[in-house]
Design an enzyme around this catalytic site. Sequence first.
Site, mmCIF file in Angstrom:
data_model
loop_
_atom_site.group_PDB
_atom_site.id
_atom_site.type_symbol
_atom_site.label_atom_id
_atom_site.label_comp_id
_atom_site.label_asym_id
_atom_site.label_seq_id
_atom_site.Cartn_x
_atom_site.Cartn_y
_atom_site.Cartn_z
ATOM 1 N N ASP A 13 0.847 -1.193 0.000
ATOM 2 C CA ASP A 13 0.000 0.000 0.000
ATOM 3 C C ASP A 13 0.887 1.249 0.000
ATOM 4 O OD1 ASP A 13 -2.055 1.812 0.257
ATOM 5 O OD2 ASP A 13 -3.104 0.668 1.798
ATOM 6 N N CYS A 53 -7.264 4.532 -1.656
ATOM 7 C CA CYS A 53 -7.130 3.078 -1.634
ATOM 8 C C CYS A 53 -8.329 2.351 -2.253
ATOM 9 C CB CYS A 53 -6.930 2.638 -0.188
ATOM 10 S SG CYS A 53 -6.689 0.882 0.048
ATOM 11 N N HIS A 103 -10.729 -3.273 1.973
ATOM 12 C CA HIS A 103 -10.729 -1.982 1.269
ATOM 13 C C HIS A 103 -11.128 -2.118 -0.201
ATOM 14 C CE1 HIS A 103 -8.321 0.951 4.037
ATOM 15 N NE2 HIS A 103 -9.234 0.274 4.673
#
Length: 256
Positions: A13, A53, A103
């Site tokens: 990430d 995200c 997510h």
Amino acid sequence: MSRPKNILLLCPDEMKASALGCYGQTQPSSPFIDQLARRSTVFEQCHTVHPKCSPSRAALVTGQYPHVNGHRTLDLLVRSHEINLVRELRQAGYQTALVGKNHTADPETLAAMFDHHGQDEGKHALENPAHPAPPGSYLVGQEPAPLEDFRDYRNTSAALRWIDEERDAEKPFFMWLNWNSPHPPYGVPAPFYGRIDRSTIELPPQDDPATKALYQTELACSYRMDKMTDEDWRDMVATYLEMVMFIDAEVARIHA
């Protein structure tokens, strides 16, 4: 007919391309990934379609721009009426697994996408009282937890356990491993912390706050960036690259 190939999707990430040696980074942050790149296909014009995200992950699995189905921010997730890659693979006979944070999809859709979802495990400190950086800056430095208890290390272990021991070996698999690193908080456990010489970090020019929108200056102040010294900034940049170094080692674990 030959058996379909297994698919492994590894997602750090907030790991920017310029943090990797194969894209020009001069610090020793990614030796294994660089080695892998030399015998792989490397994309030189691959860009995310959204800076947040969840919208970017929604685009990844649906093949559509985030605005098409209203994925404007973090809590607007993929829903059951949207065609997505993982559900299509599962319906085609793949055993599907997600390890790490979601997510991506709402609960109903997530259940239809994955046979297995391993939740985040382990530790990742938000602050380190022993570090001199301003509290609230997300600069942890050395993660207090040992490597074996670090969240991303344990997620890699969970993914390997599913691949090696828990999946149905008669089926092809799709494994999506989502690491949090090098997303803030900026902290990495020993033996990675401190590997990069802070004196070799060149800081970019500082922007004049007077030229920025009020939102940007208020956001910077809320994370105490106005209180950070050049030493803090060098440690933050170096820690970020050491988090990339950690991810590089995790990719090597997966490929071992």
